[in-house]
Scaffold this motif. Structure first.
Motif, PDB file in Angstrom:
ATOM      1  N   GLY A 104      41.242  29.313  31.539  1.00 15.99           N
ATOM      2  CA  GLY A 104      41.526  30.664  32.439  1.00 15.99           C
ATOM      3  C   GLY A 104      42.265  31.357  31.207  1.00 15.99           C
ATOM      4  N   THR A 105      41.887  33.166  31.673  1.00 17.13           N
ATOM      5  CA  THR A 105      42.407  33.973  30.930  1.00 17.13           C
ATOM      6  C   THR A 105      43.951  34.162  30.646  1.00 17.13           C
ATOM      7  N   TYR A 209      37.534  40.997  35.678  1.00 12.25           N
ATOM      8  CA  TYR A 209      36.284  41.787  36.742  1.00 12.25           C
ATOM      9  C   TYR A 209      34.734  42.429  36.896  1.00 12.25           C
ATOM     10  N   SER A 237      36.662  32.532  36.456  1.00 16.33           N
ATOM     11  CA  SER A 237      37.887  32.629  38.052  1.00 16.33           C
ATOM     12  C   SER A 237      37.756  33.906  38.747  1.00 16.33           C
TER      13      SER A 237
END
Ligand SMILES: Cc1ncc(COP(=O)(O)O)c(C=O)c1O
Length: 452
Positions: A104-105, A209, A237
């Protein structure tokens, strides 16, 4: 047996995402009203509602037998696929050696903050994930409040950097931005990059995003504008609706040779490597394919339609202003014009506002301003427009793509009735507040359902 908790952990505050979960669960178990069993209008959780792309699911199934530990930096096939993905979608030439894969970031941003010396500059409002990490690491930090346009002002950044003593500063740039949904254009990024060069500011550019940018041609990575000083983070994600897979990546700046060994040390110490089957599944998500191309197009178009509706519907309510999102599935709603009425109703903080909206009869979950690193009495909130059945809506969009604005409106009404009803509920809440019937209603209902 009583365990003594380490002081370092005692000292950190509960991260906002956990607080939110606890709060919503408590609300559920404590609410005796029959209507509470319906749940709530969910504008709080920042999760894509779409299914994990089939190609990723298939790849995961095919690779369940991969039981060996993977290389610390990530399997070569995955770093290669991420490099090609960045070339194809973001026009960036990235040597796979510059790419590190992590769980995950969020974890990778934490790892970057561990490895990089320096004072952190955090523009606000901000995603609720950064601040607990900065505090946990006991780093020096400064907020950089944005102005009315909700974007970093290069002049304010320069002024702040000039005041800081550290030789190195770290700017957390989030583009496109959670919670405002806004996108920085090339010129805006260039102006920020000029200040960063001048003031020796390293950038962590959280671009999780990027793929949701509604007019995708407008997205430019900070990694392109300031390649020598930017760490770009991204992952599965949001764009691939696979937050639960826990897979992200970071692209190191050009020529960051010395840092790479230090970074690898941290990853190897903390988690060895990301789960091997998940890495193989992720290859399918980053490989260029017709399926993924269609998936990105459909999901970003649906987010756009929902965002356009939410923006329009909320800002049509007298007294409410909102950002107009260019990307993501969020916008920032500003309820500050109701401040006097809210205070009169003893709602003095944004946290109290979230609580008042979630309880009967409103049942509406939002993320209040203090969770977004705004002042406690700033009545702004993040609205996530994702409360619909993603699998069904995906198919409906493919079967009949809405074109005119009328068709787009009908699409929202037919496919996201809870988004529509939730916004009506927010309108009702502020109407009651204005008419001073808010607390009467809540008190009346409460005494009716909990007689003693
Ligand atoms: C701005 C931003 N960055 C990072 C993350 C976390 O991403 P990941 O699931 O890759 O850790 C989120 C998730 O909500 C986010 O909104």
């Amino acid at each position: 047996m009583k365990f003594i908790v380490d002081q370092q952990v005692e000292d950190i505050e509960m991260p906002e995402n956990l607080k939110l979960n606890t709060f919503l669960q408590e609300f559920h178990s404590n609410c005796p009203h029959p209507q509470c069993s319906f749940g709530f209008y969910g504008f709080a959780f920042g999760q894509s509602p779409f299914p994990v792309p089939k190609t990723i699911q298939d790849a995961l199934i095919k690779n369940v037998d991969k039981g060996a530990y993977a290389a610390v930096q990530g399997i070569p096939e995955l770093r290669d696929a991420i490099s090609k993905y960045n070339k194809y979608y973001f026009a960036m030439d990235i040597d796979p050696k510059r790419i590190y894969v992590g769980p995950g970031t969020k974890e990778l941003i934490f790892n970057l903050l561990e490895v990089l010396h320096g004072t952190v500059i955090l523009p606000t409002p901000a995603w609720l994930g950064y601040l607990p990490q900065i505090r946990f690491l006991k780093k020096n930090y400064h907020m950089l409040p944005t102005r009315a346009n909700r974007k970093i002002s290069p002049n304010d950044l320069r002024k702040l950097a000039l005041r800081l003593q550290d030789r190195q500063k770290i700017l957390i740039l989030n583009n496109p931005h959670n919670p405002t949904g806004l996108l920085y254009d090339r010129l805006e990024l260039e102006e920020i990059a000029d200040v960063c060069r001048e003031q020796n500011i390293t950038v962590i550019s959280d671009e999780i995003y990027a793929q949701t940018t509604y007019d995708f041609s407008k997205f430019v990575s900070m990694g392109k504008i300031y390649p020598e000083g930017t760490f770009v983070t991204n992952g599965l994600s949001k764009s691939h609706a696979a937050g639960g897979y826990r897979l992200g990546y970071v692209i190191f700046p050009q020529h960051a040779v010395d840092l790479k060994t230090q970074f690898k040390k941290i990853l190897a110490t903390e988690y060895t490597a990301v789960s091997t089957p998940i890495q193989h599944a992720a290859v399918a998500g980053f490989e260029i394919s017709k399926e993924m191309d269609e998936y990105f197009e459909v999901t970003r178009n649906v987010h756009h339609i929902m965002g356009e509706y939410t923006h329009h519907a909320l800002s049509s309510i007298e007294g409410i202003k909102t950002t107009k999102p260019d990307a993501t599935f969020y916008l920032l709603a500003d309820f500050n014009s109701f401040a006097t009425d809210l205070q009169k109703a003893k709602i003095n903080t944004s946290q109290k506002l979230s609580e008042s909206l979630i309880i009967h009869p409103y049942h509406t979950a939002i993320v209040g301003g203090d969770s977004l690193v705004l002042e406690r009495n700033d009545f702004s909130a993040r609205i996530a427009y994702v409360d619909y059945n993603g699998s069904q809506v995906y198919q409906n969009y493919l079967n009949n793509k809405p074109k005119s604005s009328h068709e787009r409106l009908e699409f929202v009404k037919n496919n996201a009735p809870k988004v529509v009803a939730g916004i009506e509920m927010i309108a009702k809440f502020f109407e009651h507040l204005r008419k001073d019937t808010l607390f009467d209603l809540q008190i009346q209902k409460k005494s009716r359902i909990t007689p003693n």
